[in-house]
Scaffold this active site. Structure first.
Site, mmCIF file in Angstrom:
data_model
loop_
_atom_site.group_PDB
_atom_site.id
_atom_site.type_symbol
_atom_site.label_atom_id
_atom_site.label_comp_id
_atom_site.label_asym_id
_atom_site.label_seq_id
_atom_site.Cartn_x
_atom_site.Cartn_y
_atom_site.Cartn_z
ATOM 1 N N MET A 228 0.787 -1.229 0.000
ATOM 2 C CA MET A 228 0.000 0.000 0.000
ATOM 3 C C MET A 228 0.821 1.283 0.000
ATOM 4 O O MET A 228 0.285 2.354 0.262
ATOM 5 C CB MET A 228 -0.951 0.003 1.210
ATOM 6 C CG MET A 228 -1.890 -1.183 1.257
ATOM 7 S SD MET A 228 -2.893 -1.321 -0.233
ATOM 8 C CE MET A 228 -4.120 -0.087 0.122
ATOM 9 N N LEU B 299 6.198 3.748 -4.222
ATOM 10 C CA LEU B 299 7.661 3.789 -4.319
ATOM 11 C C LEU B 299 8.082 5.062 -5.049
ATOM 12 O O LEU B 299 7.346 5.576 -5.900
ATOM 13 C CB LEU B 299 8.155 2.555 -5.089
ATOM 14 C CG LEU B 299 7.848 1.213 -4.407
ATOM 15 C CD1 LEU B 299 8.015 0.062 -5.389
ATOM 16 C CD2 LEU B 299 8.716 1.018 -3.170
ATOM 17 N N HIS C 130 -3.330 -5.900 -9.677
ATOM 18 C CA HIS C 130 -4.388 -4.942 -9.356
ATOM 19 C C HIS C 130 -5.746 -5.584 -9.627
ATOM 20 O O HIS C 130 -5.944 -6.195 -10.689
ATOM 21 C CB HIS C 130 -4.213 -3.680 -10.217
ATOM 22 C CG HIS C 130 -5.177 -2.602 -9.846
ATOM 23 N ND1 HIS C 130 -5.020 -1.821 -8.717
ATOM 24 C CD2 HIS C 130 -6.330 -2.189 -10.432
ATOM 25 C CE1 HIS C 130 -6.028 -0.982 -8.628
ATOM 26 N NE2 HIS C 130 -6.838 -1.182 -9.645
ATOM 27 N N ASP D 253 -0.725 2.469 -11.152
ATOM 28 C CA ASP D 253 -1.465 1.420 -11.876
ATOM 29 C C ASP D 253 -1.504 1.644 -13.391
ATOM 30 O O ASP D 253 -2.546 1.424 -14.031
ATOM 31 C CB ASP D 253 -2.901 1.315 -11.327
ATOM 32 C CG ASP D 253 -2.925 0.955 -9.845
ATOM 33 O OD1 ASP D 253 -2.011 0.250 -9.393
ATOM 34 O OD2 ASP D 253 -3.860 1.378 -9.143
HETATM 35 C C1 GRF Z 1 -5.325 -8.056 -3.936
HETATM 36 O O1 GRF Z 1 -6.658 -7.961 -4.330
HETATM 37 C C2 GRF Z 1 -4.443 -7.353 -4.945
HETATM 38 O O2 GRF Z 1 -4.935 -7.397 -6.240
HETATM 39 C C3 GRF Z 1 -4.449 -5.928 -4.459
HETATM 40 O O3 GRF Z 1 -4.471 -6.022 -3.051
HETATM 41 C C4 GRF Z 1 -5.048 -7.283 -2.661
HETATM 42 C C5 GRF Z 1 -4.035 -7.939 -1.795
HETATM 43 O O4 GRF Z 1 -4.520 -9.119 -1.216
HETATM 44 N N1 GRF Z 1 -3.334 -5.180 -4.967
HETATM 45 P P1 GRF Z 1 -3.518 -10.109 -0.497
HETATM 46 O O5 GRF Z 1 -2.772 -9.296 0.572
HETATM 47 O O6 GRF Z 1 -2.578 -10.649 -1.515
HETATM 48 O O7 GRF Z 1 -4.369 -11.162 0.128
#
Ligand code: GRF
Length: 191
Positions: A94, A97, A113, A149
């Site tokens: 989250m 970078l 994503h 993204d």
């Molecule tokens: C996933 O849906 C991914 O696409 C998004 O964040 C979520 C992460 O889930 N970027 P996890 O931590 O891998 O369970």
């Protein structure tokens, strides 16, 4: 394309939370035909649930808050170099970078994503898909660039949205496809 020279390519996975994609990548990395191995996990949260998979699988992990971003990134780049990491996979990571960091690892940072990019960049994708009554959503593995993204798409999977879907049910259905395309995309970019 990342050259593997016949050996498994060393990758690092960056997480912030649950880590179900991390778990899935670890499982895939153990397969004989997998072209990658996970040598490092980085989390910006010391309590990230996903760290359990690092511990269970004896994979080295490090915590960086990414608050003093540039300073911490210098340290991370040093570790990546020492560990001969060739690819970084962001999986529910989250933090953003820096452009400098991305440039140093240009074309070698992947992200997953939960939408059909370029639609629904950013957060709360499933809610936005449902609010717009879209018939399809999906997931995308793409290269990371300085723009959120937005990098080159490596693989994408379209997933049907049903009338009775909630963001939870849609997330669950899409996640199953994330688990299929992320390792596939990784194996695709390694020659
Ligand atoms: C996933 O849906 C991914 O696409 C998004 O964040 C979520 C992460 O889930 N970027 P996890 O931590 O891998 O369970």
């Amino acid at each position: 394309m990342i050259k593997s020279f016949g050996k498994k390519t060393k990758i690092a996975v960056f997480i912030s939370g649950r880590g179900s994609n991390l778990k899935n990548l670890i499982n895939h990395s153990k397969k004989k035909n997998s072209k990658f191995q996970i040598d490092l996990i980085i989390s910006n949260k010391k309590n990230a649930k996903g760290l359990i998979f690092a511990k269970k699988n004896n994979i080295n992990f490090k915590i960086f808050s990414f608050i003093k971003l540039l300073e911490e990134e210098v340290k991370i780049l040093d570790i990546l170099k020492k560990k001969k990491i060739k690819i970084i996979c962001l999986a529910g990571f989250m933090k953003i970078l820096s452009k400098n960091f991305i440039k140093k690892f240009n074309g070698k940072i992947l992200n997953i994503h939960p939408s059909l990019l370029p639609k629904y960049k950013g957060l709360n994708t499933h809610d936005r898909v449902l609010n717009n009554n879209d018939k399809y959503s999906g997931c995308t593995v793409h290269l990371v660039t300085g723009k959120l993204d937005s990098g080159k798409i490596i693989l994408q999977k379209k997933v049907k949205v049903f009338n009775h879907d909630t963001s939870k049910t849609l997330e669950k259905r899409i996640l199953k496809h994330e688990y299929l395309i992320y390792p596939k995309a990784l194996n695709l970019i390694i020659s």
